[in-house]
Design a protein around this motif. Structure first.
Motif, PDB file in Angstrom:
ATOM      1  N   ALA A   1      89.279  37.032   6.237  1.00  0.00           N
ATOM      2  CA  ALA A   1      90.880  37.033   6.142  1.00  0.00           C
ATOM      3  C   ALA A   1      91.458  37.547   4.945  1.00  0.00           C
ATOM      4  CB  ALA A   1      91.228  35.775   6.719  1.00  0.00           C
ATOM      5  N   PHE A   2      90.912  36.714   3.781  1.00  0.00           N
ATOM      6  CA  PHE A   2      91.538  37.216   2.645  1.00  0.00           C
ATOM      7  C   PHE A   2      91.158  38.650   2.266  1.00  0.00           C
ATOM      8  CE2 PHE A   2      90.644  37.568  -2.008  1.00  0.00           C
ATOM      9  CZ  PHE A   2      92.026  37.136  -2.359  1.00  0.00           C
ATOM     10  N   ALA A   3      89.867  39.196   2.439  1.00  0.00           N
ATOM     11  CA  ALA A   3      89.816  40.865   2.367  1.00  0.00           C
ATOM     12  C   ALA A   3      90.555  41.532   3.181  1.00  0.00           C
ATOM     13  CB  ALA A   3      88.261  40.940   2.629  1.00  0.00           C
ATOM     14  N   GLY A   4      90.850  41.266   4.294  1.00  0.00           N
ATOM     15  CA  GLY A   4      91.693  42.117   5.269  1.00  0.00           C
ATOM     16  C   GLY A   4      93.256  42.172   4.706  1.00  0.00           C
ATOM     17  N   ILE A   5      93.634  40.929   4.169  1.00  0.00           N
ATOM     18  CA  ILE A   5      94.945  40.809   3.730  1.00  0.00           C
ATOM     19  C   ILE A   5      95.091  41.713   2.595  1.00  0.00           C
ATOM     20  CG2 ILE A   5      96.656  39.351   2.879  1.00  0.00           C
ATOM     21  CD1 ILE A   5      95.853  37.387   4.964  1.00  0.00           C
ATOM     22  N   LEU A   6      94.070  41.683   1.588  1.00  0.00           N
ATOM     23  CA  LEU A   6      94.045  42.151   0.465  1.00  0.00           C
ATOM     24  C   LEU A   6      93.942  43.669   0.604  1.00  0.00           C
ATOM     25  CD1 LEU A   6      93.888  41.334  -2.712  1.00  0.00           C
ATOM     26  CD2 LEU A   6      91.561  41.582  -2.686  1.00  0.00           C
ATOM     27  N   GLY A   7      93.160  44.067   1.560  1.00  0.00           N
ATOM     28  CA  GLY A   7      92.832  45.843   1.665  1.00  0.00           C
ATOM     29  C   GLY A   7      94.109  46.161   2.300  1.00  0.00           C
TER      30      GLY A   7
ATOM     31  N   PHE B   1      87.183  30.644  15.662  1.00  0.00           N
ATOM     32  CA  PHE B   1      86.396  30.939  16.630  1.00  0.00           C
ATOM     33  C   PHE B   1      85.747  29.657  17.127  1.00  0.00           C
ATOM     34  CE2 PHE B   1      81.849  32.677  17.457  1.00  0.00           C
ATOM     35  CZ  PHE B   1      82.162  33.543  18.263  1.00  0.00           C
ATOM     36  N   SER B   2      85.024  29.458  18.392  1.00  0.00           N
ATOM     37  CA  SER B   2      84.581  28.240  18.666  1.00  0.00           C
ATOM     38  C   SER B   2      83.529  27.653  18.009  1.00  0.00           C
ATOM     39  CB  SER B   2      83.998  28.514  20.252  1.00  0.00           C
ATOM     40  OG  SER B   2      82.827  29.447  20.195  1.00  0.00           O
ATOM     41  N   GLY B   3      83.690  26.531  17.609  1.00  0.00           N
ATOM     42  CA  GLY B   3      82.691  25.506  16.954  1.00  0.00           C
ATOM     43  C   GLY B   3      82.853  25.981  15.153  1.00  0.00           C
TER      44      GLY B   3
ATOM     45  N   LEU C   1      97.237  46.782  10.526  1.00  0.00           N
ATOM     46  CA  LEU C   1      96.384  45.999  11.266  1.00  0.00           C
ATOM     47  C   LEU C   1      95.535  45.204  10.296  1.00  0.00           C
ATOM     48  CD1 LEU C   1      95.076  49.035  13.696  1.00  0.00           C
ATOM     49  CD2 LEU C   1      96.360  46.865  14.219  1.00  0.00           C
ATOM     50  N   ALA C   2      94.914  45.635   9.406  1.00  0.00           N
ATOM     51  CA  ALA C   2      94.478  44.564   8.367  1.00  0.00           C
ATOM     52  C   ALA C   2      95.175  43.484   7.979  1.00  0.00           C
ATOM     53  CB  ALA C   2      94.003  45.431   7.259  1.00  0.00           C
ATOM     54  N   ILE C   3      96.494  43.580   7.632  1.00  0.00           N
ATOM     55  CA  ILE C   3      97.271  42.449   7.557  1.00  0.00           C
ATOM     56  C   ILE C   3      97.473  41.520   8.515  1.00  0.00           C
ATOM     57  CG2 ILE C   3      99.467  41.677   6.582  1.00  0.00           C
ATOM     58  CD1 ILE C   3      99.553  43.463   4.563  1.00  0.00           C
ATOM     59  N   PHE C   4      97.467  42.250   9.607  1.00  0.00           N
ATOM     60  CA  PHE C   4      97.934  41.257  10.997  1.00  0.00           C
ATOM     61  C   PHE C   4      96.644  40.472  11.415  1.00  0.00           C
ATOM     62  CE2 PHE C   4      97.712  41.138  15.548  1.00  0.00           C
ATOM     63  CZ  PHE C   4      98.693  40.227  15.866  1.00  0.00           C
ATOM     64  N   ILE C   5      95.426  41.148  11.373  1.00  0.00           N
ATOM     65  CA  ILE C   5      94.268  40.813  11.803  1.00  0.00           C
ATOM     66  C   ILE C   5      93.736  39.663  10.778  1.00  0.00           C
ATOM     67  CG2 ILE C   5      91.811  41.137  12.159  1.00  0.00           C
ATOM     68  CD1 ILE C   5      92.746  43.811  13.425  1.00  0.00           C
TER      69      ILE C   5
ATOM     70  N   VAL D   1      86.961  35.883  19.909  1.00  0.00           N
ATOM     71  CA  VAL D   1      85.769  36.932  19.623  1.00  0.00           C
ATOM     72  C   VAL D   1      86.564  38.325  19.486  1.00  0.00           C
ATOM     73  CG1 VAL D   1      83.921  37.988  20.772  1.00  0.00           C
ATOM     74  CG2 VAL D   1      84.340  35.597  21.393  1.00  0.00           C
ATOM     75  N   GLN D   2      87.659  38.510  20.236  1.00  0.00           N
ATOM     76  CA  GLN D   2      88.434  40.008  19.761  1.00  0.00           C
ATOM     77  C   GLN D   2      88.627  39.925  18.522  1.00  0.00           C
ATOM     78  OE1 GLN D   2      89.473  37.502  22.211  1.00  0.00           O
ATOM     79  NE2 GLN D   2      89.256  38.768  24.150  1.00  0.00           N
ATOM     80  N   PHE D   3      89.599  38.893  17.853  1.00  0.00           N
ATOM     81  CA  PHE D   3      89.954  39.044  16.436  1.00  0.00           C
ATOM     82  C   PHE D   3      88.637  38.961  15.540  1.00  0.00           C
ATOM     83  CE2 PHE D   3      93.927  37.299  18.000  1.00  0.00           C
ATOM     84  CZ  PHE D   3      94.756  38.548  17.336  1.00  0.00           C
ATOM     85  N   TYR D   4      87.409  38.384  16.024  1.00  0.00           N
ATOM     86  CA  TYR D   4      86.248  38.482  15.192  1.00  0.00           C
ATOM     87  C   TYR D   4      85.739  39.762  15.077  1.00  0.00           C
ATOM     88  CZ  TYR D   4      81.374  37.770  13.736  1.00  0.00           C
ATOM     89  OH  TYR D   4      80.329  37.840  13.125  1.00  0.00           O
ATOM     90  N   PHE D   5      85.833  40.524  16.229  1.00  0.00           N
ATOM     91  CA  PHE D   5      85.332  41.785  16.276  1.00  0.00           C
ATOM     92  C   PHE D   5      86.314  42.873  15.361  1.00  0.00           C
ATOM     93  CE2 PHE D   5      85.724  45.926  18.326  1.00  0.00           C
ATOM     94  CZ  PHE D   5      84.450  46.735  18.010  1.00  0.00           C
TER      95      PHE D   5
END
Length: 174
Positions: free
Chosen positions: A115-121, A102-104, A89-93, A2-6
């Motif tokens: 994940a792709f958007a974070g790495i790209l940004g 995430f569960s389920g 932080l964006a690339i790491f996350i 949940v932390q990485f989701y947030f």
């Protein structure tokens, strides 16, 4: 987790807003504030003020305080070190979203877009930081076109991924 989701939602939105509204650090003429142009509009204004009997919506000191806060906020957002931290932080996350599930949710595919958007940004902000901080770094034209010249599009992708990931948490690819 949940932390990485947030963190993914938060960092994607912050990175996207920086890329869309922040100044381009690679353009040297953007680093110095532009001098105000002296425009004389006095010939268009009559001596009478048609709105003299209407009370102002805010006092002049409030508007100057608002301008000062906007200026300090933009100075903080345009700070290269702040952008470096957000980019890392964006690339790491982004990588952690690929690795943690995430569960389920489906592994890798479940959080692919944020994940792709974070790495790209994050990559866009890091490339911009390193290009602006050093004169000896050569960045190929195709990397320059994708990550620096198209930074506003990448920012829109980051904001959209963050908002969609927040609104639809269980949808595959979001």
């Amino acid at each position: 987790m949940v932390q990485f989701y947030f963190l993914s939602v938060l960092i994607n939105i912050i990175a996207g807003l920086i890329l869309v509204y922040g100044m381009n650090l690679t353009e040297k003429n953007d680093l110095a504030p532009a001098a105000p142009q002296n425009m004389d509009f006095s010939e268009d204004i009559d001596d009478e003020d048609p709105f003299a009997d209407i009370a102002p919506a805010s006092s002049p000191e409030t508007s100057s305080r608002d301008e000062a806060s906007k200026t300090s906020l933009m100075r903080g957002v345009n700070n290269p070190v702040f952008r470096l931290v957000i980019g890392v932080l964006a690339i790491f996350i982004g990588f952690m979203k690929i690795l943690s599930v995430f569960s389920g949710d489906l592994p890798i595919i479940g959080d692919f877009l944020p994940a792709f958007a974070g790495i790209l940004g994050g990559a866009s902000m890091l490339i911009e930081y390193f290009e602006s901080s050093s004169d000896s770094i050569y960045i190929p034209d195709n990397i320059q076109t994708i990550f620096i010249d198209s930074r506003k599009y990448i920012g829109v992708i980051c904001v959209a991924a963050g908002v969609l990931h927040f609104v639809f948490p269980k949808v595959i690819l979001l």
